[in-house]
Structure formats: structure tokens, C-alpha cells
Design an enzyme around this catalytic site. Sequence first.
Site, PDB file in Angstrom:
ATOM      1  N   PRO A 195      23.403 -58.566 -71.405  1.00 32.09           N
ATOM      2  CA  PRO A 195      24.664 -58.346 -70.698  1.00 32.09           C
ATOM      3  C   PRO A 195      24.425 -57.652 -69.366  1.00 32.09           C
ATOM      4  O   PRO A 195      23.565 -56.780 -69.260  1.00 32.09           O
ATOM      5  CB  PRO A 195      25.475 -57.467 -71.656  1.00 32.09           C
ATOM      6  CG  PRO A 195      24.453 -56.808 -72.517  1.00 32.09           C
ATOM      7  CD  PRO A 195      23.325 -57.785 -72.657  1.00 32.09           C
ATOM      8  N   ASP A 196      25.189 -58.078 -68.339  1.00 27.51           N
ATOM      9  CA  ASP A 196      25.091 -57.371 -67.073  1.00 27.51           C
ATOM     10  C   ASP A 196      26.005 -56.154 -67.128  1.00 27.51           C
ATOM     11  O   ASP A 196      26.590 -55.844 -68.152  1.00 27.51           O
ATOM     12  CB  ASP A 196      25.404 -58.293 -65.893  1.00 27.51           C
ATOM     13  CG  ASP A 196      26.851 -58.738 -65.868  1.00 27.51           C
ATOM     14  OD1 ASP A 196      27.588 -58.416 -66.809  1.00 27.51           O
ATOM     15  OD2 ASP A 196      27.240 -59.413 -64.903  1.00 27.51           O
ATOM     16  N   PHE A 197      26.141 -55.465 -66.019  1.00 27.32           N
ATOM     17  CA  PHE A 197      26.879 -54.202 -66.032  1.00 27.32           C
ATOM     18  C   PHE A 197      28.346 -54.344 -65.639  1.00 27.32           C
ATOM     19  O   PHE A 197      29.194 -53.653 -66.173  1.00 27.32           O
ATOM     20  CB  PHE A 197      26.194 -53.199 -65.075  1.00 27.32           C
ATOM     21  CG  PHE A 197      24.856 -52.757 -65.567  1.00 27.32           C
ATOM     22  CD1 PHE A 197      24.740 -51.726 -66.483  1.00 27.32           C
ATOM     23  CD2 PHE A 197      23.705 -53.396 -65.136  1.00 27.32           C
ATOM     24  CE1 PHE A 197      23.502 -51.314 -66.948  1.00 27.32           C
ATOM     25  CE2 PHE A 197      22.462 -52.990 -65.596  1.00 27.32           C
ATOM     26  CZ  PHE A 197      22.366 -51.951 -66.502  1.00 27.32           C
ATOM     27  N   ARG A 198      28.661 -55.271 -64.720  1.00 23.65           N
ATOM     28  CA  ARG A 198      29.970 -55.227 -64.091  1.00 23.65           C
ATOM     29  C   ARG A 198      30.909 -56.373 -64.427  1.00 23.65           C
ATOM     30  O   ARG A 198      32.061 -56.342 -64.021  1.00 23.65           O
ATOM     31  CB  ARG A 198      29.789 -55.156 -62.560  1.00 23.65           C
ATOM     32  CG  ARG A 198      29.177 -53.844 -62.133  1.00 23.65           C
ATOM     33  CD  ARG A 198      28.796 -53.822 -60.679  1.00 23.65           C
ATOM     34  NE  ARG A 198      28.231 -52.520 -60.330  1.00 23.65           N
ATOM     35  CZ  ARG A 198      26.995 -52.165 -60.572  1.00 23.65           C
ATOM     36  NH1 ARG A 198      26.181 -53.016 -61.152  1.00 23.65           N
ATOM     37  NH2 ARG A 198      26.556 -50.962 -60.257  1.00 23.65           N
ATOM     38  N   ASN A 200      16.574 -55.979 -61.996  1.00 20.16           N
ATOM     39  CA  ASN A 200      16.458 -56.020 -63.457  1.00 20.16           C
ATOM     40  C   ASN A 200      15.449 -54.998 -63.971  1.00 20.16           C
ATOM     41  O   ASN A 200      14.468 -54.687 -63.303  1.00 20.16           O
ATOM     42  CB  ASN A 200      16.052 -57.423 -63.917  1.00 20.16           C
ATOM     43  CG  ASN A 200      17.127 -58.441 -63.635  1.00 20.16           C
ATOM     44  OD1 ASN A 200      18.305 -58.114 -63.617  1.00 20.16           O
ATOM     45  ND2 ASN A 200      16.730 -59.674 -63.386  1.00 20.16           N
ATOM     46  N   ILE A 201      15.688 -54.531 -65.189  1.00 20.33           N
ATOM     47  CA  ILE A 201      14.813 -53.505 -65.784  1.00 20.33           C
ATOM     48  C   ILE A 201      14.181 -54.008 -67.079  1.00 20.33           C
ATOM     49  O   ILE A 201      13.635 -53.235 -67.857  1.00 20.33           O
ATOM     50  CB  ILE A 201      15.619 -52.220 -66.080  1.00 20.33           C
ATOM     51  CG1 ILE A 201      16.780 -52.502 -67.045  1.00 20.33           C
ATOM     52  CG2 ILE A 201      16.132 -51.608 -64.776  1.00 20.33           C
ATOM     53  CD1 ILE A 201      17.550 -51.264 -67.485  1.00 20.33           C
ATOM     54  N   ASP A 202      14.228 -55.332 -67.306  1.00 19.36           N
ATOM     55  CA  ASP A 202      13.926 -55.879 -68.637  1.00 19.36           C
ATOM     56  C   ASP A 202      12.499 -56.372 -68.833  1.00 19.36           C
ATOM     57  O   ASP A 202      12.143 -56.827 -69.923  1.00 19.36           O
ATOM     58  CB  ASP A 202      14.898 -57.021 -68.953  1.00 19.36           C
ATOM     59  CG  ASP A 202      14.990 -58.041 -67.829  1.00 19.36           C
ATOM     60  OD1 ASP A 202      13.967 -58.280 -67.138  1.00 19.36           O
ATOM     61  OD2 ASP A 202      16.089 -58.587 -67.616  1.00 19.36           O
ATOM     62  N   HIS A 223      15.075 -50.909 -59.349  1.00 15.29           N
ATOM     63  CA  HIS A 223      15.691 -49.950 -60.264  1.00 15.29           C
ATOM     64  C   HIS A 223      14.746 -49.553 -61.398  1.00 15.29           C
ATOM     65  O   HIS A 223      15.186 -49.053 -62.424  1.00 15.29           O
ATOM     66  CB  HIS A 223      16.990 -50.527 -60.829  1.00 15.29           C
ATOM     67  CG  HIS A 223      18.050 -50.713 -59.783  1.00 15.29           C
ATOM     68  ND1 HIS A 223      19.212 -51.402 -60.008  1.00 15.29           N
ATOM     69  CD2 HIS A 223      18.107 -50.285 -58.494  1.00 15.29           C
ATOM     70  CE1 HIS A 223      19.947 -51.405 -58.898  1.00 15.29           C
ATOM     71  NE2 HIS A 223      19.291 -50.732 -57.976  1.00 15.29           N
ATOM     72  N   CYS A 238       7.257 -37.922 -68.722  1.00 12.92           N
ATOM     73  CA  CYS A 238       7.931 -36.695 -69.137  1.00 12.92           C
ATOM     74  C   CYS A 238       8.655 -36.091 -67.943  1.00 12.92           C
ATOM     75  O   CYS A 238       8.085 -35.969 -66.853  1.00 12.92           O
ATOM     76  CB  CYS A 238       6.902 -35.699 -69.684  1.00 12.92           C
ATOM     77  SG  CYS A 238       7.592 -34.058 -70.016  1.00 12.92           S
ATOM     78  N   CYS A 282       6.643 -32.272 -67.326  1.00 19.76           N
ATOM     79  CA  CYS A 282       5.266 -32.170 -66.829  1.00 19.76           C
ATOM     80  C   CYS A 282       4.764 -33.455 -66.161  1.00 19.76           C
ATOM     81  O   CYS A 282       3.634 -33.486 -65.663  1.00 19.76           O
ATOM     82  CB  CYS A 282       4.327 -31.767 -67.959  1.00 19.76           C
ATOM     83  SG  CYS A 282       4.016 -33.092 -69.168  1.00 19.76           S
ATOM     84  N   CYS A 292       7.625 -35.186 -75.141  1.00 20.34           N
ATOM     85  CA  CYS A 292       6.259 -35.153 -74.630  1.00 20.34           C
ATOM     86  C   CYS A 292       5.299 -34.516 -75.624  1.00 20.34           C
ATOM     87  O   CYS A 292       5.586 -33.461 -76.204  1.00 20.34           O
ATOM     88  CB  CYS A 292       6.246 -34.397 -73.309  1.00 20.34           C
ATOM     89  SG  CYS A 292       4.637 -34.294 -72.516  1.00 20.34           S
ATOM     90  N   ASN A 316      24.057 -69.124 -57.029  1.00 20.83           N
ATOM     91  CA  ASN A 316      24.982 -68.188 -57.662  1.00 20.83           C
ATOM     92  C   ASN A 316      26.239 -68.936 -58.093  1.00 20.83           C
ATOM     93  O   ASN A 316      26.515 -70.038 -57.629  1.00 20.83           O
ATOM     94  CB  ASN A 316      25.356 -67.076 -56.663  1.00 20.83           C
ATOM     95  CG  ASN A 316      25.634 -65.741 -57.326  1.00 20.83           C
ATOM     96  OD1 ASN A 316      24.981 -65.359 -58.288  1.00 20.83           O
ATOM     97  ND2 ASN A 316      26.605 -65.025 -56.801  1.00 20.83           N
ATOM     98  N   GLU A 332      29.194 -67.936 -57.413  1.00 20.24           N
ATOM     99  CA  GLU A 332      30.165 -67.790 -56.336  1.00 20.24           C
ATOM    100  C   GLU A 332      29.474 -67.264 -55.102  1.00 20.24           C
ATOM    101  O   GLU A 332      28.388 -66.696 -55.169  1.00 20.24           O
ATOM    102  CB  GLU A 332      31.293 -66.835 -56.752  1.00 20.24           C
ATOM    103  CG  GLU A 332      30.796 -65.440 -57.115  1.00 20.24           C
ATOM    104  CD  GLU A 332      31.907 -64.538 -57.631  1.00 20.24           C
ATOM    105  OE1 GLU A 332      33.058 -64.997 -57.658  1.00 20.24           O
ATOM    106  OE2 GLU A 332      31.619 -63.393 -57.982  1.00 20.24           O
TER     107      GLU A 332
END
Length: 328
Positions: free
Chosen positions: A79-82, A153-155, A172, A180, A183, A204, A269, A271
Site C-alpha cells: 500500500p502507498d501512503f496517500r 521506496n523503502i522496500d 527515503h 542504533c 551509539c 542494541c 503514470n 494521471e
Amino acid sequence: MDNSNRNEGASGSSSNMDFDLEALRKYFQDKLGLSKSESVPAVPPKLENANIESIVKYIQSGDNKNPLRLDTFPAAGIPDFRSPGSGLYDNLEKYKLPHPMAIFELDYFKHRPEAFYTLAKELYPGSFKPTPCHYFLKLLHQKNLLLRHFTQNIDNLERIAGLPDDKLVEAHGSFHTSHCLTCRKDYSVAWMKERIFAEVIPTCEKCNGLVKPDIVFFGENLPSRYFHRVDVDFPKADLLLIMGTSLVVQPFCSLVDNAPPHCPRLLINKEKVGVGSRNPLMGLLGLSEGLGFDNENNVRDVFLEGDCDSGCQKLADMLGWGVSYSLL
């Protein structure tokens, strides 16, 4: 009398501000060699027409040795965020957050990390598979046509699809590494995954501090690699491919304005997005208009309507890559 004087003063201030802004625009336009009526240097356009056929012909010509990728695509089932109704921000009630974005705020994470790690278990890399557009990215790399891939993306799906680390710029961050917060000791993706799926808050082994994946939270700076690669890569770009993004999150969305003035830009895209300057300063100075699909004199911006997977498949087919693309 007093009110009249105040109004005249306000009006005078506005006029001075307009004059100063216009002078500032002219100063930067002169410094950059741009006139207000001519927003880009007089360089012949690289596309015959602003359409997908011209993009294909341009790629086949071999003149584009340094295409960039700028994208984020939730087609893998993540799922996306928005997106209204289906995005993460609309479906976080179960975490009892003070507001939806709190789950990615650093201060809230330090106070209540269990909320993020419960969500992380649902989103963790390995739960989803790369899609055709990820493999199209790999194909561009194999054909030596990929300068860099910039992504929000962070996946880790680009890595799973086989893209080398040096080709990736994860604006991102990602789950690929963790550290940690106290430290700064580094931890591997395997170490973090074991604790997330055991539903144990990662702490940690050296100082017992809280360990967080190297995802950029609200309140954190973007990775230094992002800024370095923007400065080094964008001046070299011969083609900018933009895919599956709303182009609303700064500073990532401003990247479309970093491409050289006559670098063709293709948006795949559902749109049209990015119309109007993405870079507030450049827009204020009248030096950028964002993506200009419908501009009368457009010679560089092309819109291919559809989802990322179908758009990549169409582009691959038109390039004659369909068979090799399907075998990846």
C-alpha cells in the site's frame, strides 16, 4: 487617518516587494544566461515530437547513454501512503496514533516504537515480490542504459530484482541496513528481520539503545548520498523516466527540474503530475515550469497514461525488448 496611513504603507510595501522580486528574477536569469521570454538555452530538441514514438526512436538512436530513473511504484501490492481509502495513512486506526504521520515521526518512534514495528512486520521486504517495472529497471541496467535509479521506496524490491547497490539512490532510505540511535552501531537486514518477526523491539547489543531501520523519518535528514548523486548525475542525464509518483513530496519532487533543459522527460503514470514548477525557488524566479505536457511549445515532456507495469511493458514492446523483458 491612521487606518488610511497603514493601508498606504501596506500598499507601498507590496509594490516594493513586487519590484524586488522582478529584479531578483532578472538578476538570476542574467547570471544563468536565461531570458524571461526564453526559459532554456537555444539547444536543438532531442525529440522529433512530444510523444512516445519519439521517445522510442530517441532510445533506439543510441544518443541517450545516461538515462536516469526517478520513481516510486506501489504496484507490488504494497500500500502507498496517500491514496484515499487504500493508502496507509487512511488505514492506521488500529495503531491508536495521535495522527497518521506519527508512525514515521522520530520523536514518536522513540516514545512508542512498537507501533512502527507492528507496521514494519506487514511491510517488511520479502513479503512482496518485484513487479515487471522492477525488472524493466534491471533490463535498462543490463543494456547499459541506466545511469541511476532515484526512488522513494523503502522496500528493497529493486535489489531483489537484481539492481546493484551503486545504481540505487534511496531518497527515503530502506530496510537494507539499521543502526542504533544511541551509539550508531550498524545492524544487518537479517538481524533486524529476526527481531521484527519475533515481535521483539530491536535493541542494541552494545549499549541497549533503540535500533531503527535506516528509513528516513520525519525529523531526519535525507541521506548524504542523495544530495551528492543529484549534483553529479543530473547534469549528465540524457533521458528522465518518471514512474508511478504523485510528485508532491519535497525535495524529491523537485528533481524533475534538475534535468538539463533539453533532456526529454517521460512520465508513466495513471494521471498527469508535476505540471508547474516542482522547485519553489526556481518557480519563484520564473526559471522553471515543471512538466509541460500541454504547453504549446513542448518538445521534451511525454505522458504515457497507465500503471507502471503496463507502461513498461508497452515501452519494452515498442523498443523490441518484449521477449527479453518477459524472460527476466
